[in-house]
Design an enzyme around this catalytic site. Structure first.
Site, PDB file in Angstrom:
ATOM      1  CB  ALA A  81     -36.739 -19.068 -87.397  1.00 17.45           C
TER       2      ALA A  81
ATOM      3  CG  ASP B 182     -42.005 -31.218 -77.538  1.00 12.96           C
ATOM      4  OD1 ASP B 182     -42.267 -32.213 -78.237  1.00 12.96           O
ATOM      5  OD2 ASP B 182     -41.796 -30.094 -78.012  1.00 12.96           O
TER       6      ASP B 182
ATOM      7  CG  PHE C 143     -41.454 -17.164 -78.205  1.00  9.91           C
ATOM      8  CD1 PHE C 143     -42.559 -16.437 -77.813  1.00  9.91           C
ATOM      9  CD2 PHE C 143     -41.358 -18.487 -77.808  1.00  9.91           C
ATOM     10  CE1 PHE C 143     -43.537 -17.004 -77.030  1.00  9.91           C
ATOM     11  CE2 PHE C 143     -42.332 -19.064 -77.024  1.00  9.91           C
ATOM     12  CZ  PHE C 143     -43.433 -18.326 -76.630  1.00  9.91           C
TER      13      PHE C 143
ATOM     14  CD  GLU D  46     -33.811 -13.474 -87.048  1.00 12.09           C
ATOM     15  OE1 GLU D  46     -34.094 -13.295 -88.243  1.00 12.09           O
ATOM     16  OE2 GLU D  46     -32.956 -12.807 -86.438  1.00 12.09           O
TER      17      GLU D  46
END
Length: 987
Positions: free
Chosen positions: A623, A740, A626, A628
């Site tokens: 998940a 990130d 936004f 799954e």
């Protein structure tokens, strides 16, 4: 060979003997026939046996005729009664020739036994001829014990017993004959009998009493009462000639449902009350499952108690269950013509896990009557078979009272009497939403587009905020054919349409009170050719050319300025908005999708639209923020089917969330590199919206390393790091800043190829996000442990800040997925970095790799290595593996003091299991306990051989445990430091 083996097997039961003749039981004269009729012949006498019973005997002792004389004695005709082989047990005494006073040289101590077969009693005193043929010789019998006669004393000696075998016999009966040729003997008794296999029950199979016709005879068995055959052919057993059953495994019968084997597998016993057995087999009866009972013996199934049921798909062994109670706490959220219902699970699930929900709608009129809601209302995901406790309902009309009934269902709800219990909720819509939009006009059309306009409706509660256009091709059915477009003006341009096709269009308006209802469908049609719009296209081409020339000039100027800045040795910085970017040297430039006036245009430009019918979702594997993440298959026409990862956008999303969700596809679609995750395409024309990427079998790098702790060599780990650095070099050349970079955002395929992923999603985490990895900083969420200090303090994200993050990724890889800075708080991490503390080398980390990490963690971002330099450094290490054998020491230089993560004193652990979990070796807790290593005193003496015996086979795990044991020993020495406190407290 098979028959011989059967004869060698032990018997299953004692053989039965069927007597044909026993002279011991005869009380009258036997009157057997003798030959010849002369003196000195066999003589029938009466005597007493050992038990002093009267018996008939025959004696012969003809010593008068020198040369000997053949004396024959023949029994009466004996019916064989089906026997093929008959046994003759003869009891006799024999005088020793030397003890006879008148014994001649012809005196013998043997006699001969014959038999003759016939269909009836036809023998006479002269027929058959008294000779070996036609008589059949059985054996010449010699006495084992001889009777001796001493002068002046009685004869003494033992009785001889001899058993002979006759056959094979084929006629109705036979005669037995004895021939004496000079012996002095007495025939005390004769017992003729045959052997047969007694009846037998074994393994629930009955075998009847059987007379063997051959050496071994196969006998078919039958199942005992309440047993049924389970094999073909039916079970069989071999009856041997000696009347014994040959021992062999007998299978083929099992107890029927409702019965269990008992008495050593000899009978099938009925299951008692309260127990059952559902199938054929050797299993025992089972207690009735919960909420069921069996009042009769021999039950194959337990019946459900009143009020309980068993679904048709449930096995007979499953407990009986009930329908669930009604859902609880139904709440509603009304937004104009859209309603969202949410509820809590029922108190009673009925004992089942297949819980679903159903929602029924009724429209209540002022008079009090309620009717089913109209067909213009839609439910998302549907009115029935809901697995989540919510539903979104669209198409509500203003100023109407609705009653919604929410019911919980399970697999036995259809079997229960009466309707399922439900929880009602009444909702009255507001009359303030804008009215339906009508009077739609086509202001311009082309073969692939339509420009529509309409009158602004009157909104009672204020101005219209925006509009939603719903359109689909006429004749197309299903939700996948419907498209939506939002616009803030009372006009819209529908693009990507088919040439000469008819479309049905509806529009609704939104005010502060929410969306109004859709208006009536408006019929519009695209043009068949482009003759009517060539002037517009010509003007568009000319305008585009002018804009293109201007853009080229601007790009050239920016490139010159950038080259000048690079010549001064300073790194170009990237602003917080990705719209500011550079041109690489001969490299494609990354374009920020948010610089587009319509971000959907960026999706169409960089991402391939995939027909939803080509996509098959197989299972949910995770998940995201936004929605799954699923694994599925993509089968496009003319292409080989491939495995793909599918990110879905969950229901109830806003337009902003949809735009940010698809922005990752707009970013990914611009990249093409073996170490960057590959975009397969997007699905935007149906619900749910999807992003399809290549499927990476081993998932995220951090969890993959933790799962395989200690199983990779240093060269393999450096190879993974080299792949990640190569992907980041490509992104830097395209002027893209990741922001990130972390092991959790690196995916690994089945060939251990690492690929950079997660482009953009982390930048859109909202302030109320619950993910502890990201911490608020200057209005956004930042992964503190992976982020460079200047990015934390000033949000100054550059390729150099990505290099800092890459150093953290290196540390994660070499520590096999350890959490950076362990359990230190984010604020402690920030404080430590500001004081120039850096992470220590992971266990067994080469010095060269840790030095590269420290280079990436330089405080001055301009001093950090660029990604081409990182790739080059890793290539040198791979080409020179000897450089990787120098292990880093756990202390740093003067400019980079290292954080110290000392293991707590072993006395701080309550058990050996707690200690194992602390060093991430908890998987061996049960193995340690089973091997007797349950105390620290015993563990301190453990060796590598002990670890192998316990089951610790991985070299990395052995090293980690032995190193911790060594540390434990040093703590146990007198004067050793206690070593308490967390890593954040010990520098």
């Amino acid at each position: 060979m098979e028959l011989r083996a059967l004869l060698c097997w032990a018997s299953l039961a004692t053989a039965l003997e069927e007597t044909l003749l026993n002279t011991k039981l005869e009380t009258a004269d036997l009157k057997w026939v003798t030959y010849p009729q002369a003196e000195g012949q066999w003589e029938e006498l009466s005597g007493l046996d050992e038990e002093q019973h009267s018996v008939r005997t025959y004696e012969v002792c003809d010593m008068k005729r020198p040369g000997g004389q053949a004396h024959w004695l023949r029994t009466g005709w004996v019916p064989r009664r089906g026997a093929v082989h008959v046994y003759a047990t003869i009891r006799f005494t024999m005088m020793e020739c030397l003890s006879l006073p008148r014994a001649s040289r012809s005196c013998k101590e043997t006699f001969t036994v014959f038999y003759y077969e016939s269909e009836a009693d036809t023998a006479t005193a002269h027929t058959p001829a008294w000779m070996e043929n036609p008589y059949i010789k059985v054996d010449t019998v010699a006495a084992e014990h001889l009777t001796r006669k001493r002068p002046g004393a009685e004869a003494t000696g033992k009785v001889n017993i001899k058993t002979l075998r006759l056959g094979p016999l084929s006629k109705a009966g036979f005669y037995l004959a004895f021939q004496d040729q000079g012996a002095c003997m007495a025939l005390l008794s004769l017992h003729l009998f045959y052997k047969k296999c007694s009846w037998l029950i074994t393994n629930l199979t009955y075998f009847p009493e059987t007379v063997p016709r051959e050496l071994v005879v196969p006998v078919a068995g039958s199942c005992v009462a309440n047993a049924v055959p389970t094999a073909n052919p039916s079970p069989s057993l071999y009856c041997r000639e000696d009347g014994q059953w040959a021992e062999q495994q007998v299978t083929g019968c099992s107890c029927a449902p409702g019965y269990e084997a008992a008495e050593s597998n000899k009978v099938c016993r009925a299951c008692g009350q309260g127990t059952f057995k559902p199938q054929i087999g050797d299993e025992s009866c089972l207690p009735c499952p919960a909420n069921s009972h069996s009042n009769n013996i021999g039950s194959p199934v337990c019946l459900c108690r009143i009020g309980y049921y068993r679904a048709r798909s449930d096995p007979r062994s499953s407990p009986c269950t009930t329908p669930p109670s009604a859902p609880r706490s139904v709440v509603h959220h009304l937004n104009g013509s859209t309603l969202r219902l949410e509820w809590s699970a029922p108190l009673e699930s009925g004992g089942r896990e297949d819980l679903t929900y159903a929602v029924r709608c009724r429209e209540c009129r002022p008079g009090g009557s309620c009717l089913p809601c109209g067909g213009d209302m839609t439910f998302d995901p549907g009115p029935r078979d809901l697995v989540e406790p919510w539903v979104a309902i669209r198409g509500l009309r203003p100023d109407v009272t609705y009653t919604f009934e929410v019911a919980a269902l399970n697999g036995v709800s259809t079997l229960a009497t009466g309707p399922p219990p439900f929880e009602p909720v009444n909702v009255t819509t507001d009359r303030e939403v804008p009215p339906a939009v009508s009077d739609i006009r086509v202001t311009r059309s082309s073969p692939s587009s339509l420009i529509l306009s309409w009158a602004i409706p009157r909104a009672p509660s204020g101005a219209v905020l925006d509009y939603e256009v719903k359109y689909h091709e006429k004749g197309a059915e299903g939700p996948s054919s419907v498209r939506f477009l939002k616009t803030s003006e009372n006009r819209a341009e529908l693009r990507g349409l088919k040439r000469g096709a008819s479309y049905l269009v509806q529009v609704r308006a939104r005010s502060e009170a929410g969306y109004g209802p859709f208006g009536q469908e408006h019929h519009s049609q695209t043009q068949l050719d482009e003759s009517e719009s060539w002037r517009e296209q010509l003007a568009l081409i000319a305008g585009t050319a002018v804009v293109g020339v201007v853009l080229v000039l601007v790009v050239v100027i920016i490139a010159v300025l950038c080259l000048r800045k690079q010549s001064n040795g300073r790194e170009v910085e990237y602003s917080d908005k990705h719209g500011q970017y550079l041109i690489g040297h001969g490299t494609k430039v990354y374009i920020d999708p948010f610089t587009y006036e319509d971000p959907n245009e960026a999706v169409r430009e960089f991402a391939k639209e995939i027909d939803v019918s080509y996509v098959k979702i197989e299972e949910v594997i995770g998940a995201g923020e936004f929605g799954e993440v699923c694994r599925g298959r993509l089968k496009a026409p003319g292409k080989k089917e491939s495995c793909v990862a599918i990110k879905t956008l969950k229901g109830g999303y806003t337009e902003r969330q949809r735009r940010e969700f698809l922005s990752e596809a707009s970013i990914m679609g611009q990249f093409e590199h073996p170490n960057i995750i590959r975009l397969e395409g997007v699905v935007t024309n149906s619900v749910p919206v999807m992003i399809l990427t290549e499927f990476m079998e081993n998932g995220a790098l951090d969890s993959f390393l933790r799962l395989n702790d200690g199983q990779f060599t240093v060269i393999q780990l450096v190879g993974m790091l080299r792949g990640i650095a190569s992907g980041m070099r490509y992104l830097a050349e395209m002027s893209y800043v990741h922001r990130d970079l972390a092991a959790r955002n690196i995916l690994v395929n089945s060939n251990l190829v690492c690929k950079v992923s997660d482009f953009g999603l982390s930048r859109f985490l909202e302030e109320n996000s619950s993910d502890p990895t990201y911490t608020s900083s200057l209005g956004g969420k930042i992964p503190i442990r992976w982020t460079a200090p200047e990015a934390i303090a000033f949000r100054k994200f550059t390729s150099a800040s990505d290099a800092w993050s890459y150093g953290i990724v290196m540390w994660e890889v070499m520590s096999f997925g350890e959490r950076p800075y362990w359990d230190m708080s984010n604020q402690d991490v920030i404080n430590a970095i500001e004081q120039d503390y850096r992470l220590p080398p992971p266990p067994d980390c080469p010095t060269s790799l840790h030095q590269l990490m420290l280079d990436c963690w330089q405080k001055d971002r301009n001093a950090r290595p660029r990604f081409p330099q990182v790739v080059s450094a890793l290539d040198k290490m791979i080409r020179n593996p000897a450089s990787l054998k120098i292990v880093a020491r756990e202390n740093g230089g003067a400019s980079h003091p290292l954080l110290d993560q000392r293991q707590p004193h072993y006395s701080a652990f309550g058990s050996v299991g707690e200690w194992l979990r602390a060093i991430k070796m908890g998987r061996y807790e049960e193995s340690f306990a089973a091997a007797g290593f349950g105390s620290f005193e015993v563990v301190s003496q453990i060796s590598a051989e002990d670890l192998l015996r316990i089951g610790v086979t991985l070299a990395g795990h052995q090293k980690k445990i032995l190193a911790s044991v060594q540390h434990m020993k040093s703590q146990a020495k007198p004067g050793a430091p206690g070593g308490t406190g967390g890593p954040a407290q010990q520098f």
